[in-house]
Design a protein around this motif. Structure first.
Motif, PDB file in Angstrom:
ATOM      1  N   ARG A 166       0.849  -1.194   0.000  1.00 27.57           N
ATOM      2  CA  ARG A 166       0.000   0.000   0.000  1.00 27.57           C
ATOM      3  C   ARG A 166       0.889   1.250   0.000  1.00 27.57           C
ATOM      4  N   GLU A 167       0.384   2.338  -0.568  1.00 25.97           N
ATOM      5  CA  GLU A 167       1.121   3.590  -0.617  1.00 25.97           C
ATOM      6  C   GLU A 167       0.445   4.649   0.238  1.00 25.97           C
ATOM      7  N   PHE A 168       1.276   5.455   0.923  1.00 22.64           N
ATOM      8  CA  PHE A 168       0.782   6.540   1.752  1.00 22.64           C
ATOM      9  C   PHE A 168       1.527   7.813   1.381  1.00 22.64           C
ATOM     10  N   GLY A 169       0.784   8.891   1.158  1.00 18.88           N
ATOM     11  CA  GLY A 169       1.371  10.150   0.752  1.00 18.88           C
ATOM     12  C   GLY A 169       0.577  10.753  -0.389  1.00 18.88           C
ATOM     13  N   PRO A 170       1.157  11.702  -1.143  1.00 16.97           N
ATOM     14  CA  PRO A 170       2.532  12.208  -1.003  1.00 16.97           C
ATOM     15  C   PRO A 170       2.689  13.147   0.185  1.00 16.97           C
ATOM     16  N   HIS A 171       3.923  13.214   0.675  1.00 16.08           N
ATOM     17  CA  HIS A 171       4.256  14.119   1.757  1.00 16.08           C
ATOM     18  C   HIS A 171       4.777  15.438   1.187  1.00 16.08           C
ATOM     19  N   GLN A 172       5.019  16.372   2.068  1.00 12.87           N
ATOM     20  CA  GLN A 172       5.467  17.697   1.662  1.00 12.87           C
ATOM     21  C   GLN A 172       6.810  17.664   0.938  1.00 12.87           C
ATOM     22  N   SER A 173       7.635  16.681   1.293  1.00 10.36           N
ATOM     23  CA  SER A 173       8.945  16.536   0.667  1.00 10.36           C
ATOM     24  C   SER A 173       9.316  15.051   0.720  1.00 10.36           C
ATOM     25  N   THR A 174      10.509  14.737   0.296  1.00 13.16           N
ATOM     26  CA  THR A 174      11.010  13.364   0.385  1.00 13.16           C
ATOM     27  C   THR A 174      10.942  12.869   1.828  1.00 13.16           C
ATOM     28  N   VAL A 175      10.503  11.656   2.011  1.00 11.59           N
ATOM     29  CA  VAL A 175      10.443  11.063   3.352  1.00 11.59           C
ATOM     30  C   VAL A 175      11.866  10.796   3.828  1.00 11.59           C
ATOM     31  N   ALA A 176      12.241  11.444   4.926  1.00 11.32           N
ATOM     32  CA  ALA A 176      13.620  11.377   5.420  1.00 11.32           C
ATOM     33  C   ALA A 176      13.838  10.242   6.402  1.00 11.32           C
ATOM     34  N   ASP A 177      12.769   9.692   6.963  1.00 10.32           N
ATOM     35  CA  ASP A 177      12.857   8.540   7.863  1.00 10.32           C
ATOM     36  C   ASP A 177      11.442   8.112   8.206  1.00 10.32           C
ATOM     37  N   LEU A 178      11.297   6.894   8.735  1.00 10.64           N
ATOM     38  CA  LEU A 178       9.983   6.402   9.108  1.00 10.64           C
ATOM     39  C   LEU A 178      10.108   5.361  10.205  1.00 10.64           C
ATOM     40  N   ASP A 179       9.018   5.188  10.965  1.00 10.56           N
ATOM     41  CA  ASP A 179       9.038   4.235  12.070  1.00 10.56           C
ATOM     42  C   ASP A 179       7.608   3.864  12.448  1.00 10.56           C
TER      43      ASP A 179
END
Length: 347
Positions: free
Chosen positions: A140-153
C-alpha cells in the motif's frame, strides 16, 4: 547482560572479533531475527552475510542484488532473512540461501529508509515523497508528503506509521481502523526519526543541529539544542527512559522519566572520543549503548555506571552502521572504507 565496565581488563584487551574487507562503503548493517547472521548493505549493490559465530567459516563475497547502491537494510520481520532497498527503486526480500524476491519496484525513486514491525510482520519503506507498507503480499502507498520522506518508524502496536519530512512528521493509520493522517508540525528539515518503544514520544533530528520531540497523546512538543552538527542517529533505550543521540564527542542521553527533558541538560558520560559520534545503538534489553565515531572508534557505554570503554580503536574511517544481535552479546559494525566487523562481547 553481565558486563562490568569497571573491570580493568576491558581497558586493555579488545573483545573477540572478525573483520572482513568489503568491496564498497557500508550503508548499514543488521542481524537476522534469530541472531545467527549479520548482513551488511554495500555501496556496490551487494548485501554481504557473515555468521555471528566467530568460529564458523566465512562465505564467499556476495553478488550485487541492486543495480546501484544498497541504501537501507533490516531483518525480515516475517522470515529468517533480510529486506533491502536501493537507489534502483527496488524493495527486496533476501533469503539466507541467497535467493531474492521483489516486494516493490518504484522506478526512478530511491528506497532510502526501511522500518519493520516484528509482531505484525510488516515492512515500511520510503520512496521519494511516498511511504510503502508491505504485508502479506500486499503493498500500500501513503502520501505524497510535503517533501522526500527522510525517515519512518512504526508505533508500538504496528497500527500507525510515522514519516519524517520537511515541516515535521505525518502519522498514518495503517491498521484495521482507517483514520485521517495526523500532522506534527515544526518548521525545517527533519533528517532522522524514532518512535519511542512505549509509544509515547516521536523524536527527530533536524537540519538546525537540534532534536525535536512530540508527546504523541497531547501533541505537545519540545526542542533540545546545542549540537555541533546534525543529529542523524537516534536510539531509544529498551525501557524508553533514555533517548541517545549522535553528533557529540561523548554519549548524550535525554531523560524521559517524569516530565521529560525540556529545560534540563542531557546526561553526558563516557570517554571523549577523537571526533563526533556518527551512529548510536541502544542495547536491546540492558542499560548499554554503542557509539560509533567519525574517526572509526567504537565505544560501549553503560548509563548506569556512567562509564564507557573503547571496543574498536580509531582507524580514520567513519562508522556508518551499528547493530546489536538479539542476544545482546554480539554486534555488527561497518564503516565508510568497507570493513565488515562482527564482535563478540562474551569473555
Amino acid at each position: 547482560m553481565k558486563l562490568d565496565l569497571a573491570d580493568p581488563t576491558w581497558q586493555i584487551d579488545l573483545p573477540r572479533h572478525r573483520s572482513v574487507a568489503g568491496d564498497a562503503p557500508v550503508a548499514g548493517c543488521a542481524f537476522s531475527r534469530d541472531g545467527t547472521v549479520a548482513a551488511f548493505a554495500l555501496g556496490d549493490g551487494a548485501v554481504r552475510f557473515l555468521p555471528a559465530d566467530l568460529s564458523a567459516a566465512v562465505p564467499a563475497g556476495a553478488a550485487p542484488v541492486h543495480k546501484g547502491a544498497v541504501l537501507a537494510l533490516a531483518a525480515d520481520p516475517a522470515g529468517t532473512g533480510f529486506v533491502s532497498g536501493g537507489d534502483d527503486g527496488r524493495l527486496l526480500r533476501l533469503a539466507l540461501d541467497g535467493s531474492v524476491s521483489e516486494v516493490a519496484n518504484q522506478k526512478g525513486k530511491w528506497i532510502e529508509h526501511i522500518a519493520t514491525h516484528r509482531a505484525t510482520g510488516t515492512v515500511a519503506a520510503s520512496a521519494g515523497k511516498m511511504a510503502l507498507v508491505a504485508k502479506d503480499g500486499e503493498v500500500r502507498e501513503f502520501g505524497p508528503h510535503q517533501s522526500t520522506v527522510a525517515d519512518l518508524d512504526f508505533s508500538k502496536d504496528g497500527g500507525r506509521l510515522a514519516c519524517a519530512h520537511y515541516g515535521g512528521v505525518t502519522v498514518w493509520s495503517i491498521g484495521q481502523v482507517t483514520l485521517p493522517p495526523r500532522r506534527f508540525a515544526w518548521a525545517g528539515s527533519h533528517v532522522a526519526m524514532k518512535w519511542s518503544p512505549d509509544g509515547k514520544f516521536i523524536a527527530t533530528g533536524t537540519q538546525e543541529n537540534d532534536i525535536h520531540v512530540w508527546r504523541v497523546a497531547q501533541a505537545a512538543d519540545m526542542r533540545m539544542q546545542g549540537y555541533p552538527a546534525k543529529v542523524r542517529s537516534l536510539s531509544w533505550s529498551a525501557d524508553a527512559r533514555w533517548l541517545y543521540t549522535s553528533a557529540q564527542p561523548v554519549f548524550t542521553a535525554w531523560s524521559f522519566a517524569g516530565k521529560g527533558p525540556e529545560g534540563k541538560p542531557p546526561l553526558q558520560f563516557g570517554q571523549e572520543g577523537a571526533g563526533l559520534i556518527t551512529v548510536v545503538a541502544a542495547h536491546p534489553t540492558a542499560e548499554f549503548v554503542l557509539g560509533g565515531y567519525d574517526t572509526g572508534e567504537v565505544q560501549l557505554g553503560d548509563i548506569k555506571s556512567r562509564r564507557s570503554i573503547v571496543i574498536r580503536i580509531a582507524d580514520g574511517s567513519p562508522i556508518t552502521g551499528l547493530a546489536w544481535a538479539p542476544d545482546g552479546f554480539r554486534l555488527a559494525l561497518g564503516n565508510e572504507r568497507g570493513d565488515l566487523v562482527v564482535i563478540d562481547l562474551r569473555r
